[in-house]
Design an enzyme around this catalytic site. Structure first.
Site, PDB file in Angstrom:
ATOM      1  N   HIS A 155      27.208 -13.336   7.282  1.00 27.12           N
ATOM      2  CA  HIS A 155      26.402 -12.011   7.940  1.00 27.12           C
ATOM      3  C   HIS A 155      25.290 -11.835   6.811  1.00 27.12           C
ATOM      4  O   HIS A 155      25.262 -12.202   5.533  1.00 27.12           O
ATOM      5  CB  HIS A 155      27.015 -11.016   7.969  1.00 27.12           C
ATOM      6  CG  HIS A 155      27.522 -10.062   6.896  1.00 27.12           C
ATOM      7  ND1 HIS A 155      28.729 -10.588   6.248  1.00 27.12           N
ATOM      8  CD2 HIS A 155      27.209  -9.329   6.134  1.00 27.12           C
ATOM      9  CE1 HIS A 155      29.262 -10.169   5.152  1.00 27.12           C
ATOM     10  NE2 HIS A 155      28.342  -9.316   4.986  1.00 27.12           N
TER      11      HIS A 155
ATOM     12  N   ARG B 112      28.393  -1.451  -4.905  1.00 27.33           N
ATOM     13  CA  ARG B 112      27.350  -2.229  -4.419  1.00 27.33           C
ATOM     14  C   ARG B 112      26.200  -1.095  -4.303  1.00 27.33           C
ATOM     15  O   ARG B 112      26.358  -0.098  -3.814  1.00 27.33           O
ATOM     16  CB  ARG B 112      27.627  -2.716  -3.017  1.00 27.33           C
ATOM     17  CG  ARG B 112      26.631  -3.431  -2.115  1.00 27.33           C
ATOM     18  CD  ARG B 112      27.140  -3.656  -0.818  1.00 27.33           C
ATOM     19  NE  ARG B 112      26.163  -3.832   0.254  1.00 27.33           N
ATOM     20  CZ  ARG B 112      25.508  -3.152   1.272  1.00 27.33           C
ATOM     21  NH1 ARG B 112      25.763  -2.033   0.816  1.00 27.33           N
ATOM     22  NH2 ARG B 112      24.542  -3.591   1.826  1.00 27.33           N
TER      23      ARG B 112
ATOM     24  N   ASP C 245      23.142  -8.605   5.448  1.00 29.82           N
ATOM     25  CA  ASP C 245      23.609  -6.811   5.454  1.00 29.82           C
ATOM     26  C   ASP C 245      22.374  -6.303   6.102  1.00 29.82           C
ATOM     27  O   ASP C 245      21.087  -6.617   5.706  1.00 29.82           O
ATOM     28  CB  ASP C 245      23.758  -6.281   3.845  1.00 29.82           C
ATOM     29  CG  ASP C 245      24.795  -6.775   3.024  1.00 29.82           C
ATOM     30  OD1 ASP C 245      25.912  -7.049   3.874  1.00 29.82           O
ATOM     31  OD2 ASP C 245      25.023  -6.883   1.917  1.00 29.82           O
TER      32      ASP C 245
ATOM     33  N   HIS D 207      26.006 -14.133   3.528  1.00 22.28           N
ATOM     34  CA  HIS D 207      27.388 -14.432   2.521  1.00 22.28           C
ATOM     35  C   HIS D 207      28.434 -14.097   3.549  1.00 22.28           C
ATOM     36  O   HIS D 207      28.401 -13.608   4.271  1.00 22.28           O
ATOM     37  CB  HIS D 207      26.922 -13.475   1.657  1.00 22.28           C
ATOM     38  CG  HIS D 207      26.887 -12.011   1.880  1.00 22.28           C
ATOM     39  ND1 HIS D 207      25.622 -11.210   2.206  1.00 22.28           N
ATOM     40  CD2 HIS D 207      27.990 -10.953   1.609  1.00 22.28           C
ATOM     41  CE1 HIS D 207      25.840 -10.083   2.503  1.00 22.28           C
ATOM     42  NE2 HIS D 207      27.023  -9.677   2.309  1.00 22.28           N
TER      43      HIS D 207
END
Length: 308
Positions: A134, A299, A136, A284
């Site tokens: 995917h 993150r 983000d 990723h």
């Protein structure tokens, strides 16, 4: 005794499903001048995607020259990896993200103690979207430009993350397929994935602020202008203007491109390791193979711009 040998019967296969020989995996566009790094020590992990960065303390002052080299390195290598960044607290994490732009929160992630920082703690059994290829925030009108992930706690084995170069994925499509997808637009939607545990009422309430969005199937990178393939498995739901069966078959073929090993780099996490990635140029996949151990990460995503 002489005679004619019987004709060999060969099984029939669709040769368009196979790729023999070299794949085109150019790190940058052909006319891109080589970058010069004076403050960074770069060690490539593959010829075209992923480089280790040494000689930098991300918790220290990030002056304009160092920031410029980090930006150039990310455009060239698409993913940067740094080890032993022990002092990267929330303030330093945010300061690092500011090298590229403003933080962008994910509406589905728990928020950390500091604005813009999301803490992701998993034991390998929790349901999530990380172990599927995917990009983000592709379900947003202006998807995240990049992300910076710091490892807090990692399993003794397993829990790697893999990135795929979507420039290479596009460049290796056949000429016919490139022509077929040029100018097409696809719908991206969070509901089929993040909406799974929600009630209908919760989905409808969130859809008011996060409706489905459309992005080109072939995107030009907002910083380099280089073409890349921009569809992913969990969030790209259909191609505009195609019948449902044709749309599904084409999306399945395009989404599979991220799984090709020649386009990938894989990273083994250690505590205080940091990965910085270009979220437009890559997809990723976080490998979920570490149960019952825990994996705790922090993150920050970097706000992007509408894609064209």
């Amino acid at each position: 005794m002489t005679g004619t040998a019987p004709a060999l019967k060969r099984p029939t296969i669709d040769k368009t499903l196979f790729h023999f020989g070299r794949r085109q995996v150019d790190r940058t566009a052909p006319d891109t001048p080589p970058a010069v790094y004076r403050l960074l020590e770069l060690t490539p992990l593959t010829p075209h995607i992923g480089a280790r960065v040494a000689g930098v303390d991300l918790a220290g002052p990030l002056g304009p020259d160092l920031a410029a080299e980090l930006r150039a390195a990310l455009l060239e290598w698409k993913v940067l990896f740094l080890r032993d960044q022990h002092g990267l607290d929330h303030d330093a994490h945010r300061a690092l993200a500011a090298v590229w732009g403003e933080p962008e929160p994910n509406p589905f992630f728990p928020k950390g103690a500091s604005v813009g920082v999301s803490r992701l703690a998993k034991d390998g059994m929790a349901i999530g979207m990380e172990n599927i290829w995917h990009s983000d925030h592709s379900f947003m009108a202006a998807p995240a430009l990049g992300s910076i992930l710091r490892a807090i706690e990692v399993p003794d084995a397993g829990g790697d993350t893999i990135w795929a170069d979507m420039h290479a994925a596009y460049e290796n499509l056949s000429p016919d397929l490139k022509a077929r997808i040029e100018g097409l637009t696809a719908v991206h939607d969070w509901v089929p994935t993040w909406g799974i545990p929600m009630s209908d009422e919760q989905v409808l309430a969130l859809q008011a602020s996060l409706p489905p969005v459309e992005h080109p199937v072939v995107v030009r990178h907002p910083r380099t202008g280089r073409k890349l393939l921009y569809v992913n498995e969990p969030f790209t739901t259909r191609i505009v203007g195609l019948p449902e069966d044709e749309s599904r078959a084409l999306l399945d073929e395009l989404a599979l491109q991220a799984r090709i090993p020649e386009y990938q780099v894989r990273f083994r996490w250690q505590p205080d390791s940091v990965a910085i990635w270009d979220n437009i140029a890559t997809q990723h996949y976080a490998v979920n193979d570490y149960y019952p151990a825990r994996r705790v990460m922090e993150r920050i995503a970097i706000a992007g711009v509408p894609l064209a």
